[in-house]
Design an enzyme around this catalytic site. Structure first.
Site, short mmCIF file in Angstrom:
data_model
loop_
_atom_site.label_atom_id
_atom_site.label_comp_id
_atom_site.label_asym_id
_atom_site.label_seq_id
_atom_site.Cartn_x
_atom_site.Cartn_y
_atom_site.Cartn_z
N ARG A 30 0.69 -1.22 -0.01
CA ARG A 30 -0.22 0.12 0.01
C ARG A 30 0.91 1.25 0.19
O ARG A 30 1.78 1.37 0.58
CB ARG A 30 -0.81 -0.09 1.51
CG ARG A 30 -1.75 -0.89 1.86
CD ARG A 30 -3.41 -0.14 2.55
NE ARG A 30 -2.02 -0.64 3.62
CZ ARG A 30 -2.07 0.60 5.21
NH1 ARG A 30 -1.78 1.13 4.39
NH2 ARG A 30 -1.12 0.03 6.02
N TYR A 159 -1.13 -3.60 -6.63
CA TYR A 159 -1.11 -4.28 -5.32
C TYR A 159 -1.76 -4.23 -4.36
O TYR A 159 -2.52 -3.29 -3.77
CB TYR A 159 -0.10 -3.79 -4.84
CG TYR A 159 1.46 -4.84 -3.80
CD1 TYR A 159 1.61 -6.10 -4.24
CD2 TYR A 159 0.76 -4.96 -2.74
CE1 TYR A 159 2.49 -6.35 -3.03
CE2 TYR A 159 0.58 -5.90 -1.43
CZ TYR A 159 1.61 -7.17 -2.35
OH TYR A 159 2.09 -7.89 -1.51
N LYS A 168 -9.23 -2.07 1.52
CA LYS A 168 -9.32 -0.28 2.63
C LYS A 168 -10.09 0.18 2.20
O LYS A 168 -10.27 1.09 2.94
CB LYS A 168 -7.55 -0.54 2.36
CG LYS A 168 -6.25 -2.05 3.11
CD LYS A 168 -7.00 -2.21 4.34
CE LYS A 168 -5.77 -2.97 5.24
NZ LYS A 168 -6.17 -3.20 6.39
N HIS A 188 -10.66 -1.09 11.87
CA HIS A 188 -9.60 -2.69 11.38
C HIS A 188 -9.31 -3.42 12.50
O HIS A 188 -7.92 -3.58 12.97
CB HIS A 188 -8.21 -1.12 11.45
CG HIS A 188 -7.46 -1.73 10.70
ND1 HIS A 188 -5.91 -1.60 10.65
CD2 HIS A 188 -7.23 -2.91 9.67
CE1 HIS A 188 -4.91 -2.31 10.34
NE2 HIS A 188 -6.22 -3.25 9.70
N SER A 210 -0.19 -2.76 11.37
CA SER A 210 0.10 -3.56 10.59
C SER A 210 1.56 -4.13 11.87
O SER A 210 1.90 -3.44 12.11
CB SER A 210 0.80 -3.54 9.36
OG SER A 210 -0.19 -2.87 8.46
N CYS A 212 1.53 -7.14 13.79
CA CYS A 212 1.54 -7.16 14.94
C CYS A 212 0.89 -8.31 15.59
O CYS A 212 0.61 -8.73 17.17
CB CYS A 212 0.91 -5.89 15.96
SG CYS A 212 1.70 -4.46 16.17
N ASP A 237 -9.49 -8.85 9.54
CA ASP A 237 -9.00 -7.70 9.37
C ASP A 237 -9.94 -6.74 9.98
O ASP A 237 -9.46 -5.09 10.52
CB ASP A 237 -8.25 -7.56 7.82
CG ASP A 237 -7.50 -6.46 8.10
OD1 ASP A 237 -6.21 -6.62 8.70
OD2 ASP A 237 -7.97 -5.64 6.52
N ARG A 331 2.82 -12.19 -0.07
CA ARG A 331 0.83 -12.34 0.59
C ARG A 331 0.89 -14.04 0.21
O ARG A 331 1.08 -13.97 -0.78
CB ARG A 331 0.05 -11.40 0.28
CG ARG A 331 0.43 -9.91 0.64
CD ARG A 331 -0.22 -9.76 1.82
NE ARG A 331 0.28 -8.27 2.51
CZ ARG A 331 -0.17 -7.76 3.42
NH1 ARG A 331 -0.79 -8.23 4.27
NH2 ARG A 331 0.39 -6.64 4.38
O1 O2Y Z 1 0.24 -3.98 1.65
C1 O2Y Z 1 -0.79 -3.77 1.27
O2 O2Y Z 1 -1.25 -3.98 -0.03
C2 O2Y Z 1 -1.57 -4.99 2.11
S1 O2Y Z 1 -1.72 -4.21 3.37
C3 O2Y Z 1 -2.56 -5.38 4.03
C4 O2Y Z 1 -3.68 -6.23 3.63
C5 O2Y Z 1 -4.27 -7.34 4.58
C6 O2Y Z 1 -4.83 -6.89 5.94
N1 O2Y Z 1 -4.16 -5.45 6.53
C7 O2Y Z 1 -3.32 -4.89 5.30
C8 O2Y Z 1 -2.90 -3.69 6.39
O3 O2Y Z 1 -1.80 -2.67 5.43
O4 O2Y Z 1 -3.40 -3.29 7.57
MN MN Z 2 -4.94 -5.01 8.30
#
Ligand code: O2Y
Ligand code: MN
Length: 549
Positions: A30, A159, A168, A188, A210, A212, A237, A331
């Protein structure tokens, strides 16, 4: 996708119907810096979000969409977030030029006829999401949210959170705005059910930044199963929560799959995740062994390096000692239905009743293993003041404390000052509010060693929480909240020394003075939007800290 190389085969015998995808190396996570909330008034986005005026955003980013799908296939994905048959489920329609996104959305959401049926039933209401991978140049990458008209535009990334728009973008950023306006909550949070030896299940929501161990906690395998203790997974999540007629909060997991971090996941740390990803799964940016097996750092606790001839996440032959074989943010995408601990109540349209919230962060010092907030208002303050130390997987910089209220900093689609106000208002309407706890599985001793075994043993902390909810577990009042008394948590068989136990629950005055100041600096940025109750709690904490020895 196999034909054009965007999917690479995985050993069919070991992992039936599963595939490897390698993303563009500049597109591996992200991108918060390129994620915007586009509201008419800047202050509605708040200091926690990047902001763009909606008209300007459409003009500027609209140009990038001109002709962006030329020569590619455009896919139209009707999908449902939420439980089929529930009036609270939301229909999204994502238009995308990425078949990888389609395949992931097929796992992560309820896609196709079920969404079209919901669309017919709701009179045609849906949230449009326009997605193109564009030219994958980060200079032309934008993830835009228009909460006032409930619209998502995403370009330049293929991604995860940037491209799977149901996750999200819809289920947190847009849904948090909807919840604020309409009196519900999009958080979240994992949702788990703790089953006691009599078979009663108590549901808890957990918000963790993230890295944790959120997915691990959601899928915890109980080391006390022989005594009748078990954890059920409702979600790992996201939680959508509404107030029921009984004055409790009822939660659903709007997703249908897991997009979990691969590195560190193994049969010891998370056997339920390993079972979940054993078939019908997509692996993104992991390595591939010569036998066609997916491989990542920590997939086998005994094997530090992959077998000779393994191909790394970039498609090169892996050379031991030279970096990672799998990307740290690699992932697995897997159906929730494949998780052995999946709750039989995951698809109950009314959701499950939540009796506890667990906030947590990664703190080498400062925060004790567990404490309970004095009441709802104090609990909101505890969540608002959350912080966590960064790890390489999240940011590349290690050990910097980042304030992350309720783990929502990257996902709250409006001003976080108003978000705290929304939490406080929800509390006023709940006649039976969840108890609120804070945990820290990551406290270290002076030598830098973790004090707490974590993983499955975290169930002992959940058991104490259950005791607190039922009024059977002991606690003492401290400056930060209620802390378990010496024997209140069952630590039998863990072999922890009395010094270790003391350190796990110790509070250091100097650390908390520093923490208090850092929270204050963070809260300041919300100005008039910060509810008076938060300042009241911050001042009350200061006075309790000054009374500490
Ligand atoms: O990096 C990404 O695009 C995935 S981020 C993510 C994926 C699944 C659950 N939680 C998260 C997060 O960053 O909280
Ligand atoms: Mn998450």
């Amino acid at each position: 996708m196999l034909r054009d190389g965007s999917f690479i085969s995985i050993n069919e015998k070991a992992y039936p119907n599963s595939y490897l995808h390698r993303s563009n190396p500049n597109d591996v996570a992200r991108t918060e810096g390129l994620t915007y909330i586009c509201t008419t008034r800047r202050e509605d986005a708040g200091p926690n979000n990047n902001w763009m005026d909606p008209t300007e955003a459409k003009e500027r980013v609209g140009k990038l969409f001109d002709g962006c799908m030329q020569g590619r296939t455009m896919y139209v994905i009707p999908y449902l977030m939420g439980v089929p048959g529930s009036p609270h489920a939301k229909v999204g329609i994502e238009v995308t030029d990425s078949p990888y996104v389609v395949a992931n959305m097929r796992i992560m959401t309820r896609m196709g006829a079920v969404a079209m049926d919901a669309l017919k039933a709701n009179g045609g209401e849906f949230i449009p999401g326009l997605h193109s991978i564009g030219d994958l140049d980060p200079k032309r990458r934008f993830i835009l949210h228009f909460p006032e008209e409930q619209l998502i535009w995403s370009i330049g990334s293929g991604y995860g959170g940037n491209a799977l728009l149901g996750k999200k973008c819809l289920s947190l950023r847009l849904a948090s705005w909807m919840g604020w306006k309409d009196g519900w909550m999009a958080e979240h949070m994992l949702i788990l059910g703790l089953q006691d030896p009599d078979g009663n299940v108590t549901y808890m929501g957990g918000a963790f930044p993230s890295a944790c161990g959120k997915t691990n906690l959601a899928m915890l395998v109980s080391p006390l199963a022989d005594q009748g203790w078990k954890v059920w997974t409702v979600g790992d999540d996201i939680a959508w929560m509404r107030i029921g007629e009984d004055g409790r909060l009822w939660a659903v997991n709007p997703e249908n799959g897991f997009f979990g971090v691969a590195p560190g996941t193994n049969v010891e740390t998370n056997p339920n995740a390993i079972a979940s990803l054993s078939r019908n799964s997509i692996f993104t940016n992991v390595a591939r062994t010569p036998d066609g097996l997916p491989w990542w750092e920590g997939i086998d606790p005994k094997q530090k390096t992959p077998p000779a001839g393994t191909i790394d996440w970039l498609g090169r032959t892996y050379e031991p000692g030279k970096g990672h074989a799998a990307h740290p943010n690699s992932r697995f995408t897997s159906p929730a239905s494949q998780c052995p601990s999946i709750s039989p109540h995951r698809e109950d349209p009314q959701g499950v009743p939540i009796d506890a919230f667990i906030f947590g962060g990664r703190r080498a010092r400062v925060a004790p293993l567990v404490y309970q907030a004095f009441n709802w208002q104090h609990g909101v303050f505890v969540g608002a003041g959350m912080g966590s130390e960064t790890t390489a997987a999240a940011t590349g910089t290690v050990g910097v404390t980042r304030r992350d209220p309720m783990a929502m900093l990257p996902f709250c689609g409006y001003n976080m000052g108003d978000y705290f106000g929304h939490w406080l208002n929800m509390g006023k309407k709940l006649t039976n509010p969840p108890a609120i706890f804070h945990v820290n599985w990551f406290r270290k001793d002076a030598d830098g060693k973790f004090l707490w075994p974590g993983f499955g043993q975290n169930i002992r902390v959940l058991m104490w929480m259950l005791g607190r909810i039922r009024g059977t577990a002991e606690a003492r009042e401290s400056a930060v909240g209620y802390i378990p008394t010496a024997d209140a948590i069952d630590l039998d068989g863990l072999g922890l020394s009395p010094e270790t136990v003391e350190q796990l629950f110790a509070l250091d005055k100097h650390d908390w003075e520093h923490e208090w100041a850092s929270q204050g600096e963070f809260f300041q940025q919300f100005g008039d939007h910060l509810p008076a109750a938060m300042t009241e709690e911050h001042n009350a904490l200061k006075s309790r800290i000054s009374d500490m020895k």
